[in-house]
Design a protein around this motif. Structure first.
Motif, short mmCIF file in Angstrom:
data_model
loop_
_atom_site.label_atom_id
_atom_site.label_comp_id
_atom_site.label_asym_id
_atom_site.label_seq_id
_atom_site.Cartn_x
_atom_site.Cartn_y
_atom_site.Cartn_z
N THR A 130 0.80 -1.22 0.00
CA THR A 130 0.00 0.00 0.00
C THR A 130 0.83 1.27 0.00
O THR A 130 0.28 2.36 -0.07
CB THR A 130 -0.92 0.02 1.24
OG1 THR A 130 -0.12 -0.08 2.42
CG2 THR A 130 -1.91 -1.13 1.20
N ASP A 131 2.16 1.17 0.14
CA ASP A 131 2.99 2.37 0.17
C ASP A 131 4.02 2.29 -0.96
O ASP A 131 3.87 1.51 -1.91
CB ASP A 131 3.66 2.53 1.54
CG ASP A 131 4.46 1.29 1.93
OD1 ASP A 131 4.48 0.33 1.12
OD2 ASP A 131 5.05 1.27 3.02
N ARG A 132 5.06 3.07 -0.87
CA ARG A 132 6.08 3.10 -1.92
C ARG A 132 6.74 1.74 -2.03
O ARG A 132 6.83 0.98 -1.06
CB ARG A 132 7.12 4.16 -1.58
CG ARG A 132 7.94 3.85 -0.33
CD ARG A 132 9.07 4.82 -0.14
NE ARG A 132 9.85 4.50 1.06
CZ ARG A 132 10.81 3.58 1.08
NH1 ARG A 132 11.12 2.90 -0.01
NH2 ARG A 132 11.48 3.34 2.21
N PRO A 133 7.24 1.40 -3.23
CA PRO A 133 7.92 0.11 -3.39
C PRO A 133 9.16 0.03 -2.51
O PRO A 133 9.97 0.94 -2.46
CB PRO A 133 8.28 0.10 -4.88
CG PRO A 133 7.36 1.07 -5.52
CD PRO A 133 7.11 2.13 -4.49
N LEU A 167 10.04 -13.05 -4.01
CA LEU A 167 9.67 -13.84 -5.18
C LEU A 167 9.63 -12.99 -6.43
O LEU A 167 9.96 -13.47 -7.53
CB LEU A 167 8.31 -14.52 -4.93
CG LEU A 167 8.29 -15.58 -3.82
CD1 LEU A 167 6.87 -16.06 -3.57
CD2 LEU A 167 9.21 -16.74 -4.16
N GLU A 168 9.23 -11.72 -6.29
CA GLU A 168 9.28 -10.81 -7.44
C GLU A 168 10.72 -10.52 -7.84
O GLU A 168 11.04 -10.46 -9.05
CB GLU A 168 8.54 -9.52 -7.11
CG GLU A 168 7.04 -9.67 -6.95
CD GLU A 168 6.35 -8.38 -6.56
OE1 GLU A 168 5.10 -8.34 -6.59
OE2 GLU A 168 7.05 -7.39 -6.23
N GLU A 169 11.59 -10.35 -6.86
CA GLU A 169 12.99 -10.09 -7.15
C GLU A 169 13.66 -11.30 -7.79
O GLU A 169 14.61 -11.15 -8.59
CB GLU A 169 13.73 -9.70 -5.87
CG GLU A 169 13.30 -8.35 -5.32
CD GLU A 169 13.90 -8.04 -3.96
OE1 GLU A 169 13.69 -6.92 -3.46
OE2 GLU A 169 14.59 -8.92 -3.38
N PRO A 177 0.95 -4.22 -9.35
CA PRO A 177 0.28 -3.42 -8.32
C PRO A 177 -1.16 -3.90 -8.10
O PRO A 177 -1.85 -4.31 -9.04
CB PRO A 177 0.32 -2.00 -8.89
CG PRO A 177 1.40 -2.02 -9.92
CD PRO A 177 1.40 -3.41 -10.49
N GLY A 178 -1.60 -3.84 -6.90
CA GLY A 178 -2.97 -4.23 -6.58
C GLY A 178 -3.15 -5.70 -6.28
O GLY A 178 -4.27 -6.15 -6.00
#
Length: 246
Positions: A130-133, A167-169, A177-178
């Motif tokens: 919900t905030d900055r990456p 896992l994204e990295e 997003p979302g």
């Protein structure tokens, strides 16, 4: 000698009538038989005199108190409206009472139905981030800081975010997003089938703590911490992370 009139008295040889004496004394007291000039009172003087008169305690002691005035207002407006409605309703008061009972029953039924639908659907899910990456390492550091302060709710939330960000990295999840915790767990479970059950359980814990109001504990945080460490050393199933050849 004629008989004495009622109330008259014999004084020497003269009969004295007190009524006649009083009538005769009035003109003498005024000094003239002619009536005096009329007394004229101005508007302001009359208003002031009326206010002084109405301000006397004898007029205020019979006024209704605040409770009585409120009751009079309720009786006039509320009961007056009900009486008017009963007069125009078939069956009078009995018909109006039946309509009120049916209306209350309908409201209760709708409330129970809507509450059941909301419970079945579960609480709304907000995005996981919900905030900055932030990097996985930053989420882990935040989780550890919350854990040191025994803020287990925030520690659990940040640790699951660390898992998903890691896992994204590792390019096992596409940054999106979302994405909710349940969606991330389902997608990550296809890439890491050996951790699929643990990922789903972690997402369920996140939802219970974040949306269900269940307080987290140290055991919840420890399970997520172990999951985070295991996913870092788990080998992905690359056949499920690549699009099928056309």
């Amino acid at each position: 000698m004629p008989p004495l009139a009622e109330g008259a008295a014999l004084v020497g040889a003269r009969v004295v009538d007190p009524v006649s004496s009083l009538v005769a004394a009035v003109p003498a007291a005024r000094g003239s038989d002619e009536p005096g000039p009329p007394v004229e009172v101005g508007r302001d003087a009359a208003r002031e005199a009326a206010e002084r008169e109405l301000n006397k305690p004898m007029y205020a002691e019979h006024e209704p108190g605040p409770v009585r005035r409120v009751w009079n207002w309720v009786w006039e407006h509320v009961f007056g409206a009900l009486e008017s409605a009963a007069f125009n309703t078939p069956g009078g008061w009995l018909g109006l009472l039946l309509i009120l009972v049916l209306a209350v029953g309908l409201i209760v039924a709708l409330r129970m139905r809507l509450g059941a639908l909301r419970t079945a659907a579960g609480p709304p899910r907000a995005p996981l981030f919900t905030d900055r990456p932030r990097s996985a390492a930053e989420h882990r550091a935040a989780a550890a800081e919350h854990a040191r302060g025994a803020r287990w709710d925030q520690a659990v939330q940040e640790r699951l975010r660390a898992v998903v960000r890691a896992l994204e990295e590792r390019v096992l999840l596409e940054p999106r997003p979302g994405r909710t915790a349940d969606e991330a767990a389902a997608e990550a479970g296809r890439a890491l089938p050996g951790l699929a059950a643990e990922l789903r359980a972690a997402a369920h814990t996140f939802d219970e703590v974040t949306y269900g109001g269940r307080p987290a504990g140290q055991a919840d945080y420890d399970r997520l911490r172990e999951l985070d460490e295991r996913q870092q050393h788990s080998k992905p199933d690359l056949t499920t992370t690549r699009p099928a050849a056309s």
